[in-house]
Design a protein around this motif. Structure first.
Motif, PDB file in Angstrom:
ATOM      1  N   SER A  23      51.418   3.694  -3.623  1.00 60.43           N
ATOM      2  CA  SER A  23      50.789   4.775  -4.394  1.00 60.43           C
ATOM      3  C   SER A  23      51.559   6.078  -4.209  1.00 60.43           C
ATOM      4  O   SER A  23      51.764   6.830  -5.165  1.00 60.43           O
ATOM      5  CB  SER A  23      49.339   4.987  -3.954  1.00 60.43           C
ATOM      6  OG  SER A  23      48.591   3.834  -4.156  1.00 60.43           O
ATOM      7  N   TRP A  24      51.984   6.346  -2.984  1.00 60.75           N
ATOM      8  CA  TRP A  24      52.756   7.555  -2.710  1.00 60.75           C
ATOM      9  C   TRP A  24      54.079   7.516  -3.480  1.00 60.75           C
ATOM     10  O   TRP A  24      54.473   8.497  -4.098  1.00 60.75           O
ATOM     11  CB  TRP A  24      53.020   7.690  -1.203  1.00 60.75           C
ATOM     12  CG  TRP A  24      53.754   8.941  -0.859  1.00 60.75           C
ATOM     13  CD1 TRP A  24      53.211  10.168  -0.619  1.00 60.75           C
ATOM     14  CD2 TRP A  24      55.167   9.107  -0.744  1.00 60.75           C
ATOM     15  NE1 TRP A  24      54.217  11.084  -0.360  1.00 60.75           N
ATOM     16  CE2 TRP A  24      55.416  10.456  -0.425  1.00 60.75           C
ATOM     17  CE3 TRP A  24      56.258   8.231  -0.890  1.00 60.75           C
ATOM     18  CZ2 TRP A  24      56.701  10.955  -0.255  1.00 60.75           C
ATOM     19  CZ3 TRP A  24      57.532   8.729  -0.705  1.00 60.75           C
ATOM     20  CH2 TRP A  24      57.743  10.083  -0.395  1.00 60.75           C
ATOM     21  N   MET A  25      54.738   6.355  -3.463  1.00 59.17           N
ATOM     22  CA  MET A  25      56.023   6.224  -4.182  1.00 59.17           C
ATOM     23  C   MET A  25      55.813   6.370  -5.686  1.00 59.17           C
ATOM     24  O   MET A  25      56.607   7.024  -6.356  1.00 59.17           O
ATOM     25  CB  MET A  25      56.679   4.883  -3.857  1.00 59.17           C
ATOM     26  CG  MET A  25      57.157   4.831  -2.422  1.00 59.17           C
ATOM     27  SD  MET A  25      58.030   3.324  -1.873  1.00 59.17           S
ATOM     28  CE  MET A  25      57.818   2.121  -3.108  1.00 59.17           C
ATOM     29  N   ASP A  26      54.752   5.763  -6.220  1.00 65.06           N
ATOM     30  CA  ASP A  26      54.477   5.871  -7.659  1.00 65.06           C
ATOM     31  C   ASP A  26      54.225   7.312  -8.058  1.00 65.06           C
ATOM     32  O   ASP A  26      54.688   7.771  -9.096  1.00 65.06           O
ATOM     33  CB  ASP A  26      53.249   5.027  -8.035  1.00 65.06           C
ATOM     34  CG  ASP A  26      53.504   3.538  -7.915  1.00 65.06           C
ATOM     35  OD1 ASP A  26      54.678   3.133  -7.781  1.00 65.06           O
ATOM     36  OD2 ASP A  26      52.521   2.772  -7.940  1.00 65.06           O
ATOM     37  N   ARG A  27      53.517   8.040  -7.213  1.00 64.21           N
ATOM     38  CA  ARG A  27      53.222   9.442  -7.498  1.00 64.21           C
ATOM     39  C   ARG A  27      54.494  10.285  -7.461  1.00 64.21           C
ATOM     40  O   ARG A  27      54.655  11.217  -8.237  1.00 64.21           O
ATOM     41  CB  ARG A  27      52.221   9.959  -6.453  1.00 64.21           C
ATOM     42  CG  ARG A  27      51.595  11.283  -6.811  1.00 64.21           C
ATOM     43  CD  ARG A  27      50.798  11.811  -5.668  1.00 64.21           C
ATOM     44  NE  ARG A  27      51.725  12.248  -4.647  1.00 64.21           N
ATOM     45  CZ  ARG A  27      51.388  12.637  -3.449  1.00 64.21           C
ATOM     46  NH1 ARG A  27      50.146  12.625  -3.072  1.00 64.21           N
ATOM     47  NH2 ARG A  27      52.293  13.041  -2.578  1.00 64.21           N
ATOM     48  N   LYS A  28      55.395   9.951  -6.556  1.00 60.04           N
ATOM     49  CA  LYS A  28      56.642  10.694  -6.393  1.00 60.04           C
ATOM     50  C   LYS A  28      57.569  10.513  -7.602  1.00 60.04           C
ATOM     51  O   LYS A  28      58.292  11.413  -7.975  1.00 60.04           O
ATOM     52  CB  LYS A  28      57.333  10.197  -5.115  1.00 60.04           C
ATOM     53  CG  LYS A  28      58.539  10.971  -4.717  1.00 60.04           C
ATOM     54  CD  LYS A  28      59.118  10.403  -3.433  1.00 60.04           C
ATOM     55  CE  LYS A  28      60.584  10.195  -3.620  1.00 60.04           C
ATOM     56  NZ  LYS A  28      61.250   9.457  -2.602  1.00 60.04           N
ATOM     57  N   ILE A  29      57.532   9.342  -8.207  1.00 60.17           N
ATOM     58  CA  ILE A  29      58.430   9.033  -9.324  1.00 60.17           C
ATOM     59  C   ILE A  29      58.096   9.840 -10.562  1.00 60.17           C
ATOM     60  O   ILE A  29      58.966  10.273 -11.289  1.00 60.17           O
ATOM     61  CB  ILE A  29      58.392   7.509  -9.640  1.00 60.17           C
ATOM     62  CG1 ILE A  29      59.030   6.754  -8.475  1.00 60.17           C
ATOM     63  CG2 ILE A  29      59.098   7.201 -10.932  1.00 60.17           C
ATOM     64  CD1 ILE A  29      58.845   5.261  -8.522  1.00 60.17           C
TER      65      ILE A  29
END
Length: 137
Positions: A130-136
Motif C-alpha cells: 500500500s505504501w509503494m502504491d501510494r508512492k507511485i
C-alpha cells in the motif's frame, strides 16, 4: 536499497521488505518484539535498508487505537537505533482483515487463517505494498 515495513504487535512483529528495485513487497519474517533490533542488525549486515514503514494503528474514527503507544515506543527505538534511516507511518486499518481474506482466497484452510504469525507477516506485506502504491501515484 530496500524499504522495510512492520506490522507491530506486542507479541509479534510482521516484517516485510521490498526487493532492491522496490517493485515487489515480500514477507520476511515474524519476530518477537524483544528480538527485533538484533534481527534488524543482522539483516542490515548484508542488506541496505533505505526507509522503515510502520503500521499506524487507528480506530475507525481516525483516533489512535489502544496499541498506538506501543507502536510509538517501537518507532522511537527504531529512530534511536538506526538514526540514518527515516521512519514513516502508514495507516494499518484493515490490513489484518485483508491478510485473512488473502489467505482464504489463496485456498489455504482455516488453520492457516488462524495462524497469527502468517496473518502478521501478510499484514506487513499489504502495508508495504500500500505504501509503494501510494508512492507511485
Amino acid at each position: 536499497m530496500r524499504i522495510m515495513a512492520f506490522d507491530y504487535g506486542t507479541k509479534r512483529i510482521g516484517v516485510a521488505v521490498t526487493d532492491p528495485l522496490q517493485i515487489i513487497a515480500t514477507g520476511l519474517d515474524t519476530v518477537h518484539p524483544l528480538q527485533i533490533i538484533d534481527f534488524l542488525k543482522r539483516y542490515m549486515q548484508t542488506e541496505q535498508v533505505e526507509r522503515f514503514v510502520v503500521g499506524e494503528p487507528k480506530q475507525m474514527d481516525n483516533t489512535p487505537s489502544q496499541s498506538a503507544m506501543h507502536v510509538k515506543g517501537f518507532v522511537n527505538l527504531l529512530k534511536k537505533t538506526f538514526p540514518a534511516i527515516p521512519v514513516e507511518m502508514m495507516d494499518e486499518r484493515f490490513t489484518s482483515k485483508m491478510a485473512s481474506a488473502t489467505i482464504a482466497q489463496s485456498g489455504m484452510g482455516k488453520k492457516a487463517r488462524q495462524n497469527k504469525e502468517l496473518v502478521d507477516n501478510i499484514s506487513a506485506v499489504i502495508l508495504l505494498q500500500s505504501w509503494m502504491d501510494r508512492k507511485i501515484y
